[in-house]
Design an enzyme around this catalytic site. Sequence first.
Site, PDB file in Angstrom:
ATOM      1  CG  ASN A   1      -9.623  -2.699 -16.431  1.00 12.14           C
ATOM      2  OD1 ASN A   1      -9.839  -3.602 -15.609  1.00 12.14           O
ATOM      3  ND2 ASN A   1      -8.993  -1.581 -16.109  1.00 12.14           N
TER       4      ASN A   1
ATOM      5  CG  HIS B   1      -2.162   0.800   1.062  1.00 11.46           C
ATOM      6  ND1 HIS B   1      -2.149   2.117   0.635  1.00 11.46           N
ATOM      7  CD2 HIS B   1      -3.469   0.479   1.228  1.00 11.46           C
ATOM      8  CE1 HIS B   1      -3.393   2.560   0.569  1.00 11.46           C
ATOM      9  NE2 HIS B   1      -4.209   1.596   0.919  1.00 11.46           N
TER      10      HIS B   1
ATOM     11  CG  HIS C   1       0.862 -20.946 -15.882  1.00  7.69           C
ATOM     12  ND1 HIS C   1       0.958 -21.217 -17.230  1.00  7.69           N
ATOM     13  CD2 HIS C   1       0.818 -22.160 -15.259  1.00  7.69           C
ATOM     14  CE1 HIS C   1       0.964 -22.522 -17.418  1.00  7.69           C
ATOM     15  NE2 HIS C   1       0.880 -23.117 -16.240  1.00  7.69           N
TER      16      HIS C   1
END
Length: 496
Positions: free
Chosen positions: A424, A303, A387
């Site tokens: 998105n 954050h 992946h």
Amino acid sequence: MPESLPDFSSPVRLKYVKLGYQYLVNHFLAFLLIPIIASVALHLFRLGPDTIVTTVKSIELDLVQILCSTFVIIFILTVYFMSKPRSVYLVDYTCYRPPITCRVPFSTFMEHSRMILKDNPKSVEFQMRILERSGLGEETSLPPAIHYIPPKPNMEAARGEAEMVIFSAIDNLFEKTGLKPKDIDVLIVNCSLFSPTPSLSAMVVNKYKLRSNIKSFNLSGMGCSAGIISIDLARDLLQVLPNSNALVISTEIITPNYYQGNERAMLLPNCLFRMGAAALLLSNKRRERSRAKYKLVHVVRTHKGSDDRAYRCVYEQEDPQGLVGINLSKDLMVIAAEALKSNITTMGPLVLPASEQLLFLFTLIGRKIFNPKWKPYIPDFKLAFEHFCIHAGGRAVIDELQKNLQLSPEHVEASRMTLHRFGNTSSSSLWYEMNYIESKGRMKKGDRVWQIAFGSGFKCNSAVWKCNRNINTPVDGPWSDCIDWYPVHIPEVVKL
């Protein structure tokens, strides 16, 4: 060899030297123990079986010593297993596939923009330039209210979109897993920009008549990375709630957040964000282990909200005309790169092999002591993961991460194709990408997956999953009707 051809011998030798170094460091303990075990075995062989038997018989232990030793061993094992974190499994998940009636091809989007912004042709031209370079395809979808001219983003339409995407995803999940609503112990819904009263989690409780003692949570305002925050919250709850199931829903409701003003920084989300949702079933039940698709290994949250620039880079506000929209700062990619750097600094020691960690440490020491101009060593995360699911926030986001993490086109294929097919979809985009990898038949037992997402605040969150079993190619899901078309070539600019 003709002089015009490059000499490949040097890079080949360097490659094998690096591979040998990685193997040596990663198996250092084995190389250390094998000679010791061999020498002990050789010594015992020389002594002969009679000497070994005589030595064992000479050891005298009374009943009290045996009982005390047994008690200590049992006590240590009990403490270990009781303090060991409960394993959290992803039993299964589903993604919402919009109906064809919600599809918004480029021509429709631009026609609506010209009608809505007829007094501001520069804003229309700006949206067209963004759309040409966005990486989106012709199959993305917007909710029904946005198809009106002008759009009708009222509360009723927003609730209608929420019910459509969330209930469809949950219905499919219940059908796939055979789960019943009464089996849900924890409910978590994350939606950043639409937070009605009663909450979306209460809407789910009401629809499926969930138990009165369910632990329900509704997360809002946390941006596109809220899906991983929901997973982290579910994991913490499953550590203290034995034998429990958690239902996690990740979505973003587009209807009330479609901007109709002229500010360019606030028009950008109109071009990128599309409708979507994902529903996940997490469990700590041992009997779910055999059928679960994935095991949750790590969650790392970063954050950057203490920095004012990072805090305001994705900001909901009113424009001079009083219209509400999301303002995306020009510094967004720089801030995202800084957040990613902090996140991988924490993630690296958890997942990277020892060889990569040592190279990174030696380079860091060398820069501090010998020469600050040394090029910093970027760890090879391809050694830690098979992946990568990078949040499909936009073409620039995927390009930046591919460059910084030195990934191949195949590693970012799932992200690019998800952006092209669905746009998105905010926090749910990671699961469309995961489903793409499964639909291509690439997910095998033991494979490790790294999910990376960015969100307002500013946050960079990531989760690591390990494939629990071989996964068959899904016969349904968001990609079932189009997976054979992909991957497709996405040009730098699509002329409209």
